[in-house]
Design an enzyme around this catalytic site. Structure first.
Site, short mmCIF file in Angstrom:
data_model
loop_
_atom_site.label_atom_id
_atom_site.label_comp_id
_atom_site.label_asym_id
_atom_site.label_seq_id
_atom_site.Cartn_x
_atom_site.Cartn_y
_atom_site.Cartn_z
N ASP A 115 0.86 -1.18 0.00
CA ASP A 115 0.00 0.00 0.00
C ASP A 115 0.90 1.23 0.00
O ASP A 115 1.55 1.54 1.01
CB ASP A 115 -0.91 0.01 1.23
CG ASP A 115 -1.88 -1.16 1.23
OD1 ASP A 115 -2.41 -1.47 0.15
OD2 ASP A 115 -2.10 -1.76 2.30
N LEU A 116 0.96 1.93 -1.10
CA LEU A 116 1.89 3.03 -1.31
C LEU A 116 1.80 4.08 -0.20
O LEU A 116 0.72 4.62 0.05
CB LEU A 116 1.65 3.67 -2.67
CG LEU A 116 2.62 4.79 -3.08
CD1 LEU A 116 4.03 4.25 -3.19
CD2 LEU A 116 2.17 5.42 -4.39
N ASP A 117 2.94 4.33 0.44
CA ASP A 117 3.07 5.37 1.47
C ASP A 117 2.13 5.15 2.65
O ASP A 117 1.76 6.09 3.35
CB ASP A 117 2.81 6.76 0.87
CG ASP A 117 3.83 7.14 -0.19
OD1 ASP A 117 4.97 6.65 -0.12
OD2 ASP A 117 3.48 7.91 -1.09
N GLU A 118 1.76 3.91 2.91
CA GLU A 118 0.86 3.63 4.03
C GLU A 118 1.44 2.60 4.98
O GLU A 118 0.73 2.07 5.84
CB GLU A 118 -0.51 3.17 3.51
CG GLU A 118 -1.27 4.27 2.77
CD GLU A 118 -2.69 3.86 2.43
OE1 GLU A 118 -3.17 2.85 2.97
OE2 GLU A 118 -3.33 4.56 1.61
#
Length: 286
Positions: free
Chosen positions: A228-231
């Protein structure tokens, strides 16, 4: 009588919370002639999990036997645990693109003895920093990335990571999105620096977004990489105060300083085994 040579270790663990865990861990170490030098624990009442980090010295049992005995001990508590010798720096691969402020900062701190790392290689999709790598005597791997070659490039980068036995991968402003497969392979051992105070201002040009919104604080976030991108779980964050008189160039320069400091702290805590994963969050024993 020949004195016993003590080895220093760091034990980290998590398990379902119950009475007597600290007593049991302390007793286990005492029975093996260990001396506890530092200890911290945390009970997460929301998840019902217990977390602990213990630094201790032990000369009566070697590392292999200690790990074996810990494995048996941990079963009774359903523990997830790891044991590290403090004398062994964390084998690390750094990845970077065209902005080198974080890379330069990490290399300097490492060479100055401020980070317990063994930096084995630098991977980049550009050639910009091969001379910097050479000045620190670190192998530099230029692996270009295009839309057509992304999968092959990622495979080559992972090959470098595996060949170097890297326990930690630091994305020091590596501006390529990792595939879900590689994120899974690097779960819990890849740290990214995001040039924003997440979850605000995601995506491209966050400082332009921040400047356009007239923010009074800009920040940076270091987190573990997930699909999950940047999470991913956040390790460290910080902010710097700005005002209406500052240009976007001032924002960017201030942001880069903040990024370097935030990433360095996150890498330090990880390499000192002070960060424990707690679902999508972290527990950090500073």
């Amino acid at each position: 009588m020949t004195p016993t040579h003590n080895h220093a270790y760091i034990l980290t663990l998590s398990c379902p919370d119950r009475q007597g865990i600290v007593h049991a861990v302390s007793g286990f170490l005492l029975e093996r002639g260990s001396n506890i030098e530092e200890a911290a624990q945390y009970n997460d009442h929301d998840t019902g999990l217990f977390f602990m980090r213990v630094q201790f010295a032990c000369g009566a049992v070697n590392a292999a036997d200690l790990r074996s005995q810990l494995g048996s001990f941990a079963e009774g508590f359903a523990m997830r645990w790891s044991l590290h010798e403090t004398s062994e720096p964390v084998r690390t691969v750094l990845m970077v693109s065209k902005e080198g402020h974080c890379l330069n900062d990490l290399l300097f701190r490492w060479k100055s003895g401020l980070l317990p790392l063994d930096i084995r290689a630098i991977v980049s999709n550009h050639r910009d920093f091969y001379q910097l790598a050479a000045s620190y005597n670190v192998p530099f791997h230029h692996i270009p990335v295009t839309a057509a070659t992304k999968a092959q490039a990622e495979a080559r980068a992972y090959e470098v990571i595996e060949n170097e036995g890297a326990e930690l991968v630091v994305l020091a402003r590596y501006m390529q999105i990792l595939s879900d497969d590689l994120c899974r392979k690097l779960a819990g051992r890849a740290i990214n620096i995001h040039h924003s105070f997440l979850p605000s201002f995601k995506g491209a040009k966050p400082y332009y977004q921040a400047h356009d919104r007239g923010v009074k604080l800009i920040g940076a976030t270091a987190h573990y990489v997930t699909a999950d991108l940047d999470e991913g779980p956040i390790i460290e964050q910080d902010v710097a105060r700005v005002d209406h008189s500052r240009t976007v160039e001032h924002f960017t320069a201030q942001g880069r300083d903040t990024e370097s400091q935030v990433l360095a702290r996150a890498v330090k805590w990880h390499s000192e085994h002070r960060v424990l994963l707690n679902g999508h969050k972290t527990v950090i024993f500073k």
